[in-house]
Write an enzyme that holds these catalytic residues in place. Structure first.
Site, mmCIF file in Angstrom:
data_model
loop_
_atom_site.group_PDB
_atom_site.id
_atom_site.type_symbol
_atom_site.label_atom_id
_atom_site.label_comp_id
_atom_site.label_asym_id
_atom_site.label_seq_id
_atom_site.Cartn_x
_atom_site.Cartn_y
_atom_site.Cartn_z
ATOM 1 N N PRO A 128 0.815 -1.221 0.000
ATOM 2 C CA PRO A 128 0.000 0.000 0.000
ATOM 3 C C PRO A 128 0.851 1.275 0.000
ATOM 4 C CG PRO A 128 -0.945 -1.595 1.506
ATOM 5 C CD PRO A 128 0.351 -2.184 1.013
ATOM 6 N N GLU A 364 4.608 -3.361 -13.507
ATOM 7 C CA GLU A 364 6.076 -3.547 -13.635
ATOM 8 C C GLU A 364 6.799 -2.197 -13.728
ATOM 9 O OE1 GLU A 364 7.840 -6.822 -15.508
ATOM 10 O OE2 GLU A 364 6.043 -8.054 -15.380
HETATM 11 C C1 LIG Z 1 -3.557 -5.041 -12.335
HETATM 12 C C2 LIG Z 1 -2.240 -4.863 -11.669
HETATM 13 C C3 LIG Z 1 -1.367 -5.945 -11.566
HETATM 14 C C4 LIG Z 1 -0.177 -5.821 -10.835
HETATM 15 N N1 LIG Z 1 0.615 -6.936 -10.617
HETATM 16 C C5 LIG Z 1 1.636 -6.841 -9.696
HETATM 17 C C6 LIG Z 1 2.332 -8.026 -9.280
HETATM 18 O O1 LIG Z 1 2.088 -9.139 -9.751
HETATM 19 N N2 LIG Z 1 3.277 -7.894 -8.318
HETATM 20 C C7 LIG Z 1 3.592 -6.690 -7.764
HETATM 21 O O2 LIG Z 1 4.458 -6.654 -6.889
HETATM 22 N N3 LIG Z 1 2.959 -5.550 -8.156
HETATM 23 C C8 LIG Z 1 1.982 -5.606 -9.100
HETATM 24 N N4 LIG Z 1 1.317 -4.466 -9.493
HETATM 25 C C9 LIG Z 1 1.688 -3.186 -8.913
HETATM 26 C C10 LIG Z 1 2.250 -2.195 -9.912
HETATM 27 O O3 LIG Z 1 3.556 -2.535 -10.267
HETATM 28 C C11 LIG Z 1 2.105 -0.799 -9.288
HETATM 29 O O4 LIG Z 1 0.734 -0.477 -9.346
HETATM 30 C C12 LIG Z 1 2.937 0.240 -9.993
HETATM 31 O O5 LIG Z 1 4.303 -0.001 -9.787
HETATM 32 C C13 LIG Z 1 2.592 1.656 -9.525
HETATM 33 O O6 LIG Z 1 2.494 1.751 -8.157
HETATM 34 P P1 LIG Z 1 1.196 2.451 -7.514
HETATM 35 O O7 LIG Z 1 0.013 1.841 -8.136
HETATM 36 O O8 LIG Z 1 1.328 2.391 -6.045
HETATM 37 O O9 LIG Z 1 1.255 3.943 -8.023
HETATM 38 P P2 LIG Z 1 2.065 5.160 -7.360
HETATM 39 O O10 LIG Z 1 3.475 4.746 -7.097
HETATM 40 O O11 LIG Z 1 1.279 5.715 -6.247
HETATM 41 O O12 LIG Z 1 2.079 6.202 -8.566
HETATM 42 C C14 LIG Z 1 0.933 6.990 -8.883
HETATM 43 C C15 LIG Z 1 1.321 7.918 -10.052
HETATM 44 O O13 LIG Z 1 2.418 8.755 -9.665
HETATM 45 C C16 LIG Z 1 3.476 8.611 -10.595
HETATM 46 N N5 LIG Z 1 4.751 8.719 -9.900
HETATM 47 C C17 LIG Z 1 5.142 8.125 -8.735
HETATM 48 N N6 LIG Z 1 6.396 8.465 -8.432
HETATM 49 C C18 LIG Z 1 6.825 9.290 -9.424
HETATM 50 C C19 LIG Z 1 8.047 9.971 -9.691
HETATM 51 N N7 LIG Z 1 9.101 9.877 -8.882
HETATM 52 N N8 LIG Z 1 8.128 10.729 -10.799
HETATM 53 C C20 LIG Z 1 7.083 10.838 -11.642
HETATM 54 N N9 LIG Z 1 5.889 10.224 -11.450
HETATM 55 C C21 LIG Z 1 5.779 9.454 -10.347
HETATM 56 C C22 LIG Z 1 3.279 7.220 -11.192
HETATM 57 O O14 LIG Z 1 3.914 7.127 -12.446
HETATM 58 C C23 LIG Z 1 1.772 7.153 -11.273
HETATM 59 O O15 LIG Z 1 1.346 7.809 -12.438
HETATM 60 C C24 LIG Z 1 0.166 -4.563 -10.269
HETATM 61 C C25 LIG Z 1 -0.677 -3.461 -10.440
HETATM 62 C C26 LIG Z 1 -1.866 -3.596 -11.115
HETATM 63 C C27 LIG Z 1 -2.778 -2.394 -11.229
#
Ligand SMILES: Cc1cc2nc3c(=O)[nH]c(=O)nc-3n(C[C@H](O)[C@H](O)[C@H](O)COP(=O)(O)OP(=O)(O)OC[C@H]3O[C@@H](n4cnc5c(N)ncnc54)[C@H](O)[C@@H]3O)c2cc1C
Length: 380
Positions: A128, A364
Protein backbone atom coordinates in the site's frame (compact mmCIF):
# COMPACT_ATOMS: atom_id res chain seq x y z
CA UNK A 1 26.41 -7.63 -38.79
CA UNK A 2 22.71 -6.93 -38.22
CA UNK A 3 20.24 -9.67 -39.11
CA UNK A 4 16.53 -9.31 -38.39
CA UNK A 5 15.56 -12.77 -39.65
CA UNK A 6 14.46 -15.46 -37.21
CA UNK A 7 16.07 -18.89 -37.12
CA UNK A 8 14.03 -21.92 -38.21
CA UNK A 9 13.55 -22.88 -34.53
CA UNK A 10 12.36 -19.37 -33.67
CA UNK A 11 9.92 -19.35 -36.60
CA UNK A 12 8.55 -22.72 -35.47
CA UNK A 13 8.18 -21.43 -31.93
CA UNK A 14 6.27 -18.36 -33.14
CA UNK A 15 3.96 -20.66 -35.12
CA UNK A 16 3.44 -22.87 -32.06
CA UNK A 17 2.41 -19.92 -29.85
CA UNK A 18 0.33 -18.39 -32.65
CA UNK A 19 -1.53 -21.67 -33.07
CA UNK A 20 -2.08 -21.96 -29.31
CA UNK A 21 -3.38 -18.38 -29.21
CA UNK A 22 -5.82 -18.97 -32.09
CA UNK A 23 -6.98 -22.39 -30.89
CA UNK A 24 -7.02 -21.99 -27.10
CA UNK A 25 -6.83 -18.33 -26.01
CA UNK A 26 -8.98 -16.39 -28.51
CA UNK A 27 -12.08 -18.63 -28.20
CA UNK A 28 -12.25 -18.03 -24.42
CA UNK A 29 -10.93 -14.47 -24.02
CA UNK A 30 -14.39 -12.88 -23.86
CA UNK A 31 -15.57 -15.47 -21.36
CA UNK A 32 -12.76 -14.54 -18.96
CA UNK A 33 -13.16 -10.83 -19.66
CA UNK A 34 -16.77 -11.24 -18.49
CA UNK A 35 -16.25 -13.65 -15.60
CA UNK A 36 -12.88 -12.25 -14.35
CA UNK A 37 -11.99 -15.81 -13.27
CA UNK A 38 -8.44 -17.12 -13.55
CA UNK A 39 -8.09 -18.91 -16.93
CA UNK A 40 -7.12 -22.31 -15.51
CA UNK A 41 -8.22 -24.20 -18.64
CA UNK A 42 -5.69 -22.21 -20.70
CA UNK A 43 -2.89 -22.66 -18.16
CA UNK A 44 -3.46 -26.44 -17.93
CA UNK A 45 -3.46 -26.75 -21.74
CA UNK A 46 -0.31 -24.63 -21.93
CA UNK A 47 1.31 -27.07 -19.47
CA UNK A 48 0.06 -30.05 -21.49
CA UNK A 49 1.52 -28.59 -24.69
CA UNK A 50 4.86 -27.64 -23.05
CA UNK A 51 4.30 -23.89 -23.34
CA UNK A 52 4.70 -22.85 -19.68
CA UNK A 53 7.82 -21.79 -17.78
CA UNK A 54 9.63 -20.58 -20.91
CA UNK A 55 12.72 -19.02 -19.29
CA UNK A 56 13.34 -21.84 -16.78
CA UNK A 57 16.23 -24.15 -17.71
CA UNK A 58 15.27 -27.42 -19.41
CA UNK A 59 16.93 -29.46 -16.67
CA UNK A 60 14.28 -28.11 -14.25
CA UNK A 61 11.39 -28.77 -16.62
CA UNK A 62 11.27 -25.37 -18.32
CA UNK A 63 11.91 -24.54 -21.96
CA UNK A 64 15.30 -22.82 -21.58
CA UNK A 65 14.21 -19.66 -23.43
CA UNK A 66 16.50 -16.66 -23.57
CA UNK A 67 14.79 -13.27 -23.20
CA UNK A 68 14.49 -12.83 -26.97
CA UNK A 69 12.65 -16.13 -27.38
CA UNK A 70 10.37 -15.29 -24.44
CA UNK A 71 9.45 -12.07 -26.23
CA UNK A 72 8.55 -13.94 -29.41
CA UNK A 73 6.18 -16.12 -27.36
CA UNK A 74 4.65 -13.19 -25.43
CA UNK A 75 3.97 -11.19 -28.62
CA UNK A 76 1.78 -14.08 -29.79
CA UNK A 77 -0.15 -14.55 -26.54
CA UNK A 78 -0.53 -10.76 -26.25
CA UNK A 79 -1.94 -10.70 -29.78
CA UNK A 80 -4.79 -12.88 -28.51
CA UNK A 81 -5.37 -11.54 -25.01
CA UNK A 82 -2.95 -9.60 -22.80
CA UNK A 83 -4.93 -10.62 -19.71
CA UNK A 84 -4.50 -14.35 -20.32
CA UNK A 85 -0.94 -13.72 -21.55
CA UNK A 86 -0.05 -11.98 -18.29
CA UNK A 87 -1.55 -14.85 -16.27
CA UNK A 88 1.10 -17.03 -17.96
CA UNK A 89 3.84 -14.41 -17.75
CA UNK A 90 3.16 -13.46 -14.10
CA UNK A 91 4.13 -17.04 -13.29
CA UNK A 92 7.44 -16.34 -15.02
CA UNK A 93 7.70 -13.06 -13.09
CA UNK A 94 7.37 -14.97 -9.81
CA UNK A 95 10.00 -17.47 -10.98
CA UNK A 96 12.54 -14.94 -12.26
CA UNK A 97 14.12 -14.11 -8.86
CA UNK A 98 14.67 -17.87 -8.51
CA UNK A 99 16.20 -18.07 -11.99
CA UNK A 100 18.55 -15.25 -10.99
CA UNK A 101 19.41 -16.18 -7.42
CA UNK A 102 18.10 -19.52 -6.15
CA UNK A 103 20.07 -22.65 -5.39
CA UNK A 104 19.78 -25.66 -7.68
CA UNK A 105 17.87 -27.51 -4.93
CA UNK A 106 15.30 -24.74 -4.49
CA UNK A 107 14.69 -24.59 -8.23
CA UNK A 108 14.32 -28.37 -8.47
CA UNK A 109 11.87 -28.47 -5.57
CA UNK A 110 9.69 -25.57 -6.74
CA UNK A 111 9.69 -26.47 -10.42
CA UNK A 112 9.02 -30.14 -9.58
CA UNK A 113 5.89 -29.14 -7.72
CA UNK A 114 4.73 -26.52 -10.22
CA UNK A 115 5.08 -28.93 -13.13
CA UNK A 116 3.42 -31.81 -11.30
CA UNK A 117 0.44 -29.71 -10.21
CA UNK A 118 0.38 -27.52 -13.37
CA UNK A 119 0.51 -24.63 -10.94
CA UNK A 120 1.64 -21.00 -10.93
CA UNK A 121 3.74 -18.55 -8.90
CA UNK A 122 3.11 -14.92 -7.92
CA UNK A 123 5.57 -12.04 -7.48
CA UNK A 124 4.87 -10.02 -4.31
CA UNK A 125 6.66 -6.68 -4.26
CA UNK A 126 4.07 -3.88 -4.21
CA UNK A 127 2.57 -2.65 -0.92
CA UNK A 128 0.00 0.00 0.00
CA UNK A 129 2.80 2.48 0.77
CA UNK A 130 5.38 1.12 -1.65
CA UNK A 131 4.27 1.27 -5.28
CA UNK A 132 6.70 3.16 -7.51
CA UNK A 133 8.88 3.67 -4.44
CA UNK A 134 10.01 0.08 -3.87
CA UNK A 135 12.52 1.20 -1.23
CA UNK A 136 9.58 2.03 1.09
CA UNK A 137 8.62 -1.62 1.56
CA UNK A 138 7.73 -2.33 5.19
CA UNK A 139 6.89 -6.07 5.16
CA UNK A 140 9.38 -7.81 7.44
CA UNK A 141 10.95 -11.26 7.52
CA UNK A 142 12.74 -11.67 10.82
CA UNK A 143 15.00 -14.66 11.37
CA UNK A 144 14.27 -16.74 14.48
CA UNK A 145 16.41 -19.86 14.72
CA UNK A 146 15.91 -21.88 11.56
CA UNK A 147 12.83 -19.91 10.46
CA UNK A 148 11.85 -16.53 9.09
CA UNK A 149 8.67 -14.92 10.44
CA UNK A 150 6.91 -12.75 7.86
CA UNK A 151 4.53 -9.89 8.67
CA UNK A 152 3.16 -7.32 6.26
CA UNK A 153 0.75 -6.38 3.52
CA UNK A 154 1.11 -6.74 -0.26
CA UNK A 155 -1.22 -5.35 -2.89
CA UNK A 156 -2.11 -5.76 -6.59
CA UNK A 157 -0.48 -9.20 -6.69
CA UNK A 158 -1.17 -10.99 -9.98
CA UNK A 159 -1.99 -14.71 -9.61
CA UNK A 160 -2.15 -14.35 -5.78
CA UNK A 161 -5.40 -16.26 -5.24
CA UNK A 162 -4.34 -19.17 -7.46
CA UNK A 163 -0.60 -19.37 -6.75
CA UNK A 164 1.06 -22.36 -5.14
CA UNK A 165 4.11 -20.32 -4.16
CA UNK A 166 4.62 -16.61 -3.56
CA UNK A 167 7.93 -14.87 -4.14
CA UNK A 168 7.84 -12.32 -1.33
CA UNK A 169 10.10 -9.30 -0.87
CA UNK A 170 10.58 -8.29 2.77
CA UNK A 171 13.02 -6.53 5.09
CA UNK A 172 15.24 -8.87 7.07
CA UNK A 173 16.29 -5.98 9.30
CA UNK A 174 13.88 -3.03 9.46
CA UNK A 175 16.61 -0.84 11.04
CA UNK A 176 18.70 -1.23 7.87
CA UNK A 177 15.66 -0.57 5.70
CA UNK A 178 15.81 -1.31 1.97
CA UNK A 179 19.45 -2.43 2.26
CA UNK A 180 18.12 -5.50 4.06
CA UNK A 181 15.44 -6.21 1.45
CA UNK A 182 15.45 -9.95 0.72
CA UNK A 183 13.41 -12.38 -1.36
CA UNK A 184 11.66 -15.47 0.03
CA UNK A 185 9.71 -18.44 -1.29
CA UNK A 186 6.46 -18.64 0.66
CA UNK A 187 3.93 -21.48 0.22
CA UNK A 188 0.62 -19.73 -0.47
CA UNK A 189 -1.18 -22.11 1.91
CA UNK A 190 1.14 -21.39 4.88
CA UNK A 191 -0.77 -20.51 8.07
CA UNK A 192 -1.04 -16.72 8.41
CA UNK A 193 -1.25 -16.01 4.65
CA UNK A 194 -4.58 -14.31 4.00
CA UNK A 195 -5.57 -13.58 0.40
CA UNK A 196 -8.16 -10.81 0.16
CA UNK A 197 -10.97 -10.66 -2.45
CA UNK A 198 -10.05 -10.19 -6.08
CA UNK A 199 -9.39 -6.68 -7.42
CA UNK A 200 -12.17 -5.37 -9.71
CA UNK A 201 -10.59 -3.76 -12.72
CA UNK A 202 -10.99 -2.14 -16.14
CA UNK A 203 -9.01 -4.50 -18.35
CA UNK A 204 -6.83 -7.60 -18.44
CA UNK A 205 -9.72 -9.32 -16.74
CA UNK A 206 -8.36 -12.71 -17.78
CA UNK A 207 -5.89 -12.24 -14.92
CA UNK A 208 -6.51 -11.99 -11.18
CA UNK A 209 -5.01 -9.67 -8.53
CA UNK A 210 -5.40 -9.64 -4.78
CA UNK A 211 -4.07 -8.03 -1.63
CA UNK A 212 -2.26 -10.40 0.72
CA UNK A 213 -1.87 -10.05 4.48
CA UNK A 214 0.98 -11.93 6.16
CA UNK A 215 0.56 -12.46 9.90
CA UNK A 216 3.37 -14.31 11.67
CA UNK A 217 3.91 -16.55 8.65
CA UNK A 218 6.69 -19.02 9.43
CA UNK A 219 8.85 -20.34 6.63
CA UNK A 220 12.03 -22.43 6.82
CA UNK A 221 15.18 -20.25 6.75
CA UNK A 222 16.31 -22.20 3.68
CA UNK A 223 13.44 -20.55 1.72
CA UNK A 224 15.42 -17.34 1.34
CA UNK A 225 16.53 -16.76 -2.27
CA UNK A 226 20.27 -16.07 -2.24
CA UNK A 227 21.13 -14.21 0.96
CA UNK A 228 19.78 -11.37 3.07
CA UNK A 229 20.13 -7.96 1.43
CA UNK A 230 19.90 -9.20 -2.17
CA UNK A 231 16.19 -8.43 -2.55
CA UNK A 232 16.52 -5.03 -4.19
CA UNK A 233 19.04 -6.34 -6.72
CA UNK A 234 16.86 -9.38 -7.48
CA UNK A 235 13.77 -7.18 -7.90
CA UNK A 236 15.53 -4.82 -10.32
CA UNK A 237 17.29 -7.61 -12.23
CA UNK A 238 13.93 -9.33 -12.58
CA UNK A 239 12.45 -6.22 -14.18
CA UNK A 240 15.44 -5.90 -16.53
CA UNK A 241 14.28 -9.22 -18.00
CA UNK A 242 10.53 -9.10 -17.61
CA UNK A 243 9.87 -5.53 -18.78
CA UNK A 244 10.75 -6.67 -22.28
CA UNK A 245 8.01 -9.28 -21.79
CA UNK A 246 5.47 -6.54 -21.01
CA UNK A 247 6.73 -4.76 -24.14
CA UNK A 248 6.13 -7.92 -26.17
CA UNK A 249 2.59 -8.44 -24.80
CA UNK A 250 1.80 -4.79 -25.60
CA UNK A 251 3.26 -5.17 -29.08
CA UNK A 252 1.09 -8.23 -29.69
CA UNK A 253 -2.09 -6.35 -28.77
CA UNK A 254 -1.07 -3.35 -30.89
CA UNK A 255 -0.37 -5.62 -33.86
CA UNK A 256 -3.75 -7.33 -33.57
CA UNK A 257 -5.69 -4.09 -33.18
CA UNK A 258 -3.88 -2.63 -36.20
CA UNK A 259 -4.59 -5.69 -38.35
CA UNK A 260 -8.26 -5.90 -37.35
CA UNK A 261 -8.89 -2.21 -38.00
CA UNK A 262 -6.94 -2.27 -41.30
CA UNK A 263 -9.14 -5.11 -42.61
CA UNK A 264 -12.19 -3.25 -41.40
CA UNK A 265 -11.13 -0.04 -43.13
CA UNK A 266 -10.64 -1.87 -46.43
CA UNK A 267 -14.14 -3.40 -46.28
CA UNK A 268 -16.33 -0.79 -44.62
CA UNK A 269 -17.87 1.49 -47.26
CA UNK A 270 -19.17 5.00 -46.60
CA UNK A 271 -19.81 7.72 -49.19
CA UNK A 272 -19.53 5.01 -51.85
CA UNK A 273 -15.95 3.91 -51.15
CA UNK A 274 -13.96 2.00 -48.51
CA UNK A 275 -13.14 4.24 -45.55
CA UNK A 276 -9.42 3.37 -46.11
CA UNK A 277 -9.64 5.40 -49.35
CA UNK A 278 -9.79 8.53 -47.18
CA UNK A 279 -6.33 9.88 -46.45
CA UNK A 280 -7.33 10.60 -42.84
CA UNK A 281 -7.87 6.87 -42.25
CA UNK A 282 -5.02 5.66 -44.48
CA UNK A 283 -2.51 7.88 -42.63
CA UNK A 284 -3.77 6.67 -39.26
CA UNK A 285 -3.11 3.13 -40.44
CA UNK A 286 0.34 4.14 -41.72
CA UNK A 287 1.19 5.58 -38.30
CA UNK A 288 -0.14 2.48 -36.54
CA UNK A 289 1.91 0.15 -38.77
CA UNK A 290 5.04 2.23 -38.16
CA UNK A 291 4.56 2.29 -34.39
CA UNK A 292 4.13 -1.49 -34.30
CA UNK A 293 7.36 -1.97 -36.27
CA UNK A 294 9.26 0.46 -34.02
CA UNK A 295 7.96 -1.21 -30.86
CA UNK A 296 9.15 -4.57 -32.17
CA UNK A 297 12.59 -3.18 -33.01
CA UNK A 298 12.98 -1.71 -29.51
CA UNK A 299 11.72 -4.90 -27.84
CA UNK A 300 14.04 -7.12 -29.86
CA UNK A 301 17.03 -4.84 -29.21
CA UNK A 302 16.41 -4.77 -25.45
CA UNK A 303 16.04 -8.57 -25.38
CA UNK A 304 19.12 -9.09 -27.54
CA UNK A 305 21.24 -6.83 -25.32
CA UNK A 306 20.12 -8.74 -22.25
CA UNK A 307 20.90 -12.10 -23.84
CA UNK A 308 24.36 -10.94 -24.97
CA UNK A 309 25.14 -9.82 -21.39
CA UNK A 310 25.88 -6.34 -22.69
CA UNK A 311 25.70 -3.17 -20.60
CA UNK A 312 22.54 -1.15 -19.90
CA UNK A 313 19.91 -3.88 -20.31
CA UNK A 314 17.84 -2.01 -17.68
CA UNK A 315 17.77 1.19 -19.71
CA UNK A 316 16.79 -0.61 -22.91
CA UNK A 317 14.11 -2.78 -21.30
CA UNK A 318 12.64 0.40 -19.71
CA UNK A 319 12.63 2.04 -23.17
CA UNK A 320 10.98 -1.01 -24.73
CA UNK A 321 8.37 -1.30 -21.97
CA UNK A 322 7.31 2.33 -22.04
CA UNK A 323 7.43 2.73 -25.81
CA UNK A 324 5.58 -0.49 -26.64
CA UNK A 325 2.90 0.04 -23.99
CA UNK A 326 2.41 3.69 -24.94
CA UNK A 327 1.99 2.78 -28.59
CA UNK A 328 -0.30 -0.13 -27.65
CA UNK A 329 -2.55 2.44 -25.95
CA UNK A 330 -2.40 4.72 -29.00
CA UNK A 331 -2.86 2.01 -31.62
CA UNK A 332 -5.74 0.26 -29.83
CA UNK A 333 -7.46 3.63 -29.31
CA UNK A 334 -7.05 4.45 -33.01
CA UNK A 335 -8.36 0.99 -33.92
CA UNK A 336 -11.55 1.73 -31.96
CA UNK A 337 -11.81 5.08 -33.77
CA UNK A 338 -11.36 3.54 -37.22
CA UNK A 339 -14.10 1.02 -36.51
CA UNK A 340 -16.48 3.70 -35.26
CA UNK A 341 -19.47 2.43 -33.26
CA UNK A 342 -18.48 -1.17 -33.96
CA UNK A 343 -15.05 -0.49 -32.46
CA UNK A 344 -16.77 0.53 -29.24
CA UNK A 345 -18.96 -2.56 -29.25
CA UNK A 346 -18.16 -5.71 -27.32
CA UNK A 347 -19.00 -7.66 -30.48
CA UNK A 348 -15.47 -6.84 -31.70
CA UNK A 349 -12.20 -7.32 -29.81
CA UNK A 350 -10.61 -3.86 -30.12
CA UNK A 351 -12.47 -2.23 -27.20
CA UNK A 352 -11.10 -4.97 -24.94
CA UNK A 353 -7.61 -4.52 -26.40
CA UNK A 354 -7.81 -0.81 -25.58
CA UNK A 355 -8.85 -1.51 -21.98
CA UNK A 356 -6.16 -4.18 -21.67
CA UNK A 357 -3.41 -1.95 -23.09
CA UNK A 358 -3.89 0.70 -20.39
CA UNK A 359 -2.54 -1.59 -17.66
CA UNK A 360 0.73 -2.19 -19.51
CA UNK A 361 1.53 1.49 -18.92
CA UNK A 362 1.13 0.92 -15.17
CA UNK A 363 2.46 -2.44 -13.94
CA UNK A 364 6.08 -3.55 -13.64
CA UNK A 365 6.82 0.13 -12.99
CA UNK A 366 4.69 2.90 -14.44
CA UNK A 367 5.88 4.55 -17.65
CA UNK A 368 6.96 7.56 -15.58
CA UNK A 369 9.17 5.23 -13.57
CA UNK A 370 10.62 3.81 -16.81
CA UNK A 371 11.57 7.36 -17.77
CA UNK A 372 13.21 7.76 -14.34
CA UNK A 373 15.27 4.62 -15.02
CA UNK A 374 16.26 5.87 -18.48
CA UNK A 375 17.06 9.42 -17.37
CA UNK A 376 19.21 8.14 -14.48
CA UNK A 377 21.11 5.90 -16.89
CA UNK A 378 21.73 8.58 -19.52
CA UNK A 379 22.54 11.41 -17.10
CA UNK A 380 24.80 9.61 -14.65
C1 LIG B 1 -3.56 -5.04 -12.33
C2 LIG B 1 -2.24 -4.86 -11.67
C3 LIG B 1 -1.37 -5.95 -11.57
C4 LIG B 1 -0.18 -5.82 -10.83
N1 LIG B 1 0.62 -6.94 -10.62
C5 LIG B 1 1.64 -6.84 -9.70
C6 LIG B 1 2.33 -8.03 -9.28
O1 LIG B 1 2.09 -9.14 -9.75
N2 LIG B 1 3.28 -7.89 -8.32
C7 LIG B 1 3.59 -6.69 -7.76
O2 LIG B 1 4.46 -6.65 -6.89
N3 LIG B 1 2.96 -5.55 -8.16
C8 LIG B 1 1.98 -5.61 -9.10
N4 LIG B 1 1.32 -4.47 -9.49
C9 LIG B 1 1.69 -3.19 -8.91
C10 LIG B 1 2.25 -2.20 -9.91
O3 LIG B 1 3.56 -2.53 -10.27
C11 LIG B 1 2.10 -0.80 -9.29
O4 LIG B 1 0.73 -0.48 -9.35
C12 LIG B 1 2.94 0.24 -9.99
O5 LIG B 1 4.30 0.00 -9.79
C13 LIG B 1 2.59 1.66 -9.52
O6 LIG B 1 2.49 1.75 -8.16
P1 LIG B 1 1.20 2.45 -7.51
O7 LIG B 1 0.01 1.84 -8.14
O8 LIG B 1 1.33 2.39 -6.05
O9 LIG B 1 1.26 3.94 -8.02
P2 LIG B 1 2.07 5.16 -7.36
O10 LIG B 1 3.47 4.75 -7.10
O11 LIG B 1 1.28 5.71 -6.25
O12 LIG B 1 2.08 6.20 -8.57
C14 LIG B 1 0.93 6.99 -8.88
C15 LIG B 1 1.32 7.92 -10.05
O13 LIG B 1 2.42 8.76 -9.67
C16 LIG B 1 3.48 8.61 -10.59
N5 LIG B 1 4.75 8.72 -9.90
C17 LIG B 1 5.14 8.13 -8.74
N6 LIG B 1 6.40 8.47 -8.43
C18 LIG B 1 6.82 9.29 -9.42
C19 LIG B 1 8.05 9.97 -9.69
N7 LIG B 1 9.10 9.88 -8.88
N8 LIG B 1 8.13 10.73 -10.80
C20 LIG B 1 7.08 10.84 -11.64
N9 LIG B 1 5.89 10.22 -11.45
C21 LIG B 1 5.78 9.45 -10.35
C22 LIG B 1 3.28 7.22 -11.19
O14 LIG B 1 3.91 7.13 -12.45
C23 LIG B 1 1.77 7.15 -11.27
O15 LIG B 1 1.35 7.81 -12.44
C24 LIG B 1 0.17 -4.56 -10.27
C25 LIG B 1 -0.68 -3.46 -10.44
C26 LIG B 1 -1.87 -3.60 -11.11
C27 LIG B 1 -2.78 -2.39 -11.23
Amino acid sequence: MIDFSLTKEQQELVEKYKDFTNRVIIPVRDKYDESTEFPWEVIKKAYDEGLMNGPVAKKFGGQGFDVFTSCLASEETGAGCIGIGISMDANTLGLTPLIIGSSENQMKRIMGELTERKAVMAYCLTEPNAGSDVASISTTAIKKGDKYIINGHKRFITNAEVATYLTVFALADPERGARSLSAFIVPADAPGVKILPRMRKMGQRGSVQNEIIFTDVEIPAENIIGSEGYGFIFAMKTFDRTRTGVAALSLGAARSAYEISKDWAKNRKQFGKPISANQAIAFMLADMATKVELARLMTWKAAWYYDQGLKTPGKLSAMAKYYASDIAMEVTTDAVQIMGGDGYSKDFPVEKMMRDAKLCQIYEGTNQVQRLVISKAILK
